[in-house]
Enzyme design. Structure first.
Site, PDB file in Angstrom:
ATOM      1  N   ALA A   1       0.889  -1.102  -0.037  1.00  0.00           N
ATOM      2  CA  ALA A   1      -0.067   0.041  -0.004  1.00  0.00           C
ATOM      3  C   ALA A   1       0.974   1.341  -0.081  1.00  0.00           C
ATOM      4  O   ALA A   1       2.037   1.253   0.307  1.00  0.00           O
ATOM      5  CB  ALA A   1      -0.898   0.035   1.244  1.00  0.00           C
TER       6      ALA A   1
ATOM      7  N   GLY B   1       0.621  -4.965   0.725  1.00  0.00           N
ATOM      8  CA  GLY B   1      -0.603  -4.904  -0.025  1.00  0.00           C
ATOM      9  C   GLY B   1      -0.128  -5.622  -1.581  1.00  0.00           C
ATOM     10  O   GLY B   1      -1.247  -6.305  -2.070  1.00  0.00           O
TER      11      GLY B   1
ATOM     12  N   GLU C   1      -0.660  -9.184  -0.588  1.00  0.00           N
ATOM     13  CA  GLU C   1      -2.025  -9.555  -0.372  1.00  0.00           C
ATOM     14  C   GLU C   1      -3.049  -9.727  -1.489  1.00  0.00           C
ATOM     15  O   GLU C   1      -3.634 -10.383  -1.760  1.00  0.00           O
ATOM     16  CB  GLU C   1      -2.517  -8.375   0.647  1.00  0.00           C
ATOM     17  CG  GLU C   1      -2.014  -8.730   2.110  1.00  0.00           C
ATOM     18  CD  GLU C   1      -2.134  -7.448   2.878  1.00  0.00           C
ATOM     19  OE1 GLU C   1      -1.670  -6.374   2.499  1.00  0.00           O
ATOM     20  OE2 GLU C   1      -2.751  -7.546   4.288  1.00  0.00           O
TER      21      GLU C   1
ATOM     22  N   GLU D   1       4.704  -4.875   7.292  1.00  0.00           N
ATOM     23  CA  GLU D   1       4.195  -3.826   7.836  1.00  0.00           C
ATOM     24  C   GLU D   1       4.633  -3.563   9.310  1.00  0.00           C
ATOM     25  O   GLU D   1       4.421  -2.338   9.839  1.00  0.00           O
ATOM     26  CB  GLU D   1       2.735  -4.133   7.705  1.00  0.00           C
ATOM     27  CG  GLU D   1       1.999  -4.174   6.702  1.00  0.00           C
ATOM     28  CD  GLU D   1       2.015  -5.171   5.801  1.00  0.00           C
ATOM     29  OE1 GLU D   1       2.825  -6.286   6.038  1.00  0.00           O
ATOM     30  OE2 GLU D   1       0.964  -5.469   4.817  1.00  0.00           O
TER      31      GLU D   1
HETATM   32  N1  COA Z   1       4.583   3.020  -0.732  1.00  0.00           N
HETATM   33  C1  COA Z   1       5.117   4.351  -1.310  1.00  0.00           C
HETATM   34  N2  COA Z   1       6.030   4.553  -2.051  1.00  0.00           N
HETATM   35  C2  COA Z   1       6.631   3.231  -1.942  1.00  0.00           C
HETATM   36  C3  COA Z   1       6.632   1.934  -1.606  1.00  0.00           C
HETATM   37  C4  COA Z   1       5.330   1.885  -0.836  1.00  0.00           C
HETATM   38  N3  COA Z   1       4.965   0.890  -0.316  1.00  0.00           N
HETATM   39  N4  COA Z   1       7.513   1.285  -1.691  1.00  0.00           N
HETATM   40  C5  COA Z   1       8.555   1.859  -2.541  1.00  0.00           C
HETATM   41  N5  COA Z   1       7.926   3.091  -2.804  1.00  0.00           N
HETATM   42  C6  COA Z   1       8.712   4.162  -3.436  1.00  0.00           C
HETATM   43  C7  COA Z   1       9.897   4.713  -2.705  1.00  0.00           C
HETATM   44  O1  COA Z   1       9.703   5.595  -1.795  1.00  0.00           O
HETATM   45  C8  COA Z   1      10.846   5.342  -3.836  1.00  0.00           C
HETATM   46  O2  COA Z   1      10.209   6.475  -4.244  1.00  0.00           O
HETATM   47  P1  COA Z   1      11.270   7.867  -4.424  1.00  0.00           P
HETATM   48  O3  COA Z   1      12.225   7.422  -5.728  1.00  0.00           O
HETATM   49  O4  COA Z   1      10.220   8.847  -5.006  1.00  0.00           O
HETATM   50  O5  COA Z   1      12.071   7.930  -3.271  1.00  0.00           O
HETATM   51  C9  COA Z   1      10.632   4.375  -5.024  1.00  0.00           C
HETATM   52  O6  COA Z   1       9.270   3.434  -4.742  1.00  0.00           O
HETATM   53  C10 COA Z   1      11.768   3.095  -5.310  1.00  0.00           C
HETATM   54  O7  COA Z   1      11.669   2.603  -3.865  1.00  0.00           O
HETATM   55  P2  COA Z   1      13.292   2.307  -3.009  1.00  0.00           P
HETATM   56  O8  COA Z   1      12.904   2.131  -1.797  1.00  0.00           O
HETATM   57  O9  COA Z   1      14.026   3.269  -3.273  1.00  0.00           O
HETATM   58  O10 COA Z   1      13.535   1.214  -3.806  1.00  0.00           O
HETATM   59  P3  COA Z   1      14.724   0.080  -3.152  1.00  0.00           P
HETATM   60  O11 COA Z   1      15.068  -0.911  -4.560  1.00  0.00           O
HETATM   61  O12 COA Z   1      16.016   0.926  -2.582  1.00  0.00           O
HETATM   62  O13 COA Z   1      13.997  -0.752  -2.194  1.00  0.00           O
HETATM   63  C11 COA Z   1      11.864  -1.955  -1.130  1.00  0.00           C
HETATM   64  C12 COA Z   1      13.012  -1.557  -2.474  1.00  0.00           C
HETATM   65  C13 COA Z   1      10.600  -2.637  -1.941  1.00  0.00           C
HETATM   66  C14 COA Z   1      12.753  -2.992  -0.316  1.00  0.00           C
HETATM   67  C15 COA Z   1      11.652  -0.851  -0.456  1.00  0.00           C
HETATM   68  O14 COA Z   1      11.165   0.148  -1.568  1.00  0.00           O
HETATM   69  C16 COA Z   1      10.439  -0.852   0.454  1.00  0.00           C
HETATM   70  O15 COA Z   1      10.845  -1.301   1.552  1.00  0.00           O
HETATM   71  N6  COA Z   1       9.203  -0.460   0.253  1.00  0.00           N
HETATM   72  C17 COA Z   1       8.284  -0.636   1.078  1.00  0.00           C
HETATM   73  C18 COA Z   1       7.714  -1.929   1.456  1.00  0.00           C
HETATM   74  C19 COA Z   1       6.698  -2.039   2.537  1.00  0.00           C
HETATM   75  O16 COA Z   1       6.954  -1.805   3.798  1.00  0.00           O
HETATM   76  N7  COA Z   1       5.325  -2.274   1.999  1.00  0.00           N
HETATM   77  C20 COA Z   1       4.228  -2.392   2.792  1.00  0.00           C
HETATM   78  C21 COA Z   1       3.500  -1.066   2.958  1.00  0.00           C
HETATM   79  S1  COA Z   1       2.090  -1.131   4.009  1.00  0.00           S
END
Ligand code: COA
Length: 258
Positions: A65, A109, A112, A132
């Site tokens: 999400a 999400g 999910e 989360e």
């Molecule tokens: N919501 C909003 N933005 C998200 C996102 C999310 N769940 N997951 C990734 N993004 C965005 C990042 O903020 C980044 O945006 P920016 O370039 O404007 O800063 C872009 O997507 C790329 O993500 P980034 O974190 O730079 O990539 P990465 O390869 O370093 O890491 C992940 C990848 C998936 C490990 C990391 O993005 C992450 O942990 N995301 C969240 C996962 C999460 O907690 N999901 C549950 C949400 S309830």
């Protein structure tokens, strides 16, 4: 309908819906979720569509999400909008089979959403998780419930409590995904599987989907009764007559969805 956050394509009875916010790793914001529900409902109502595939980018099916959209929300706002409950109800009400083609991250999400589909075909690069807990919350679209039913308590607890990611091999081993294929082939494999389903009679395919899904919603005796009822009901269809006649006459069946 034209979508801002999805690419939609129909070919040979299969609707491919590609989540298209690659710069945000397909984070599921309210706009994308609303469009996804619209696209799925359109596909469900479209006679030309017999099976649906949901896919993302090479790096992410969906990384969860949209955290920036949720970060400032209050409890009252979350409860009033009740967005995830509405979205989940709409997605799981789709009667046509849905395959998730997962490359890269399927987190929160995203995991999910993949689990709301009928089965998951994953690339070797797929990573599943319910992280989360790292954000001070828990899963809100089935990540504690569907994951526990699909992979059992031990792994569901592990994933939800530690927030660790599960790779494709582990996901296949514990029954979360049905097949693993090389990253370049994942959409192709999902479309081929969807094409196979599209060749079947629609009524039987929908009944199979409903029957298997009821295994996760009901006690065994009730699930078996649902299965038997659907099995018997299919004997009222032309497709049952045609399917069995074709077998006896050693020819391919011509299903007409009647
Ligand atoms: N919501 C909003 N933005 C998200 C996102 C999310 N769940 N997951 C990734 N993004 C965005 C990042 O903020 C980044 O945006 P920016 O370039 O404007 O800063 C872009 O997507 C790329 O993500 P980034 O974190 O730079 O990539 P990465 O390869 O370093 O890491 C992940 C990848 C998936 C490990 C990391 O993005 C992450 O942990 N995301 C969240 C996962 C999460 O907690 N999901 C549950 C949400 S309830």
């Amino acid at each position: 309908m034209a979508f801002q956050t999805l690419i939609v394509d129909i070919q040979d009875g299969v609707q491919l819906i590609t989540l298209n916010r690659p710069e945000k790793l397909n984070a599921l914001n309210a706009e994308l979720l609303a469009e996804l529900c619209e696209a799925l409902e359109e596909a469900d109502a479209n006679d030309k569509v017999r099976c649906i595939v949901i896919s993302g980018s090479d790096k992410a099916f969906a990384a969860g999400a949209d955290i920036s959209e949720m970060a400032g929300k209050s409890m009252v706002e979350m409860m009033t909008a009740n967005l995830f409950a509405r979205v989940t109800a709409r997605i799981t009400a789709i009667r046509k089979p849905i395959i998730a083609a997962v490359c890269g991250y399927a987190l929160g999400g995203g995991c999910e959403l993949a689990m709301m589909c009928d089965f998951i075909i994953a690339s070797e690069t797929a990573k599943f998780g319910q992280p989360e807990i790292n954000l001070g919350v828990i899963a809100g679209m089935g990540g504690t419930q569907r994951l526990a039913r699909f992979v059992g308590k031990a792994k569901a607890m592990d994933m939800n409590l530690t927030g660790r990611f599960m790779d494709a091999k582990e996901a296949e081993h514990c029954g979360l995904v049905s097949r693993i294929v090389p990253a370049k082939k994942v959409r192709e494999e999902a479309l081929a599987a969807a094409g196979k389903i599209a060749e079947k009679g629609r009524l039987a395919a929908q009944a199979a989907k409903q029957a298997v899904n009821s295994a996760f919603e009901t006690p065994l005796a009730e699930g078996l009764a649902i299965e038997r009822h659907l099995f018997h009901a299919l004997f009222a269809t032309d497709d049952q007559k045609e399917g069995m006649a074709a077998f006896i006459e050693s020819r391919e069946p011509q299903f007409r969805d009647r």
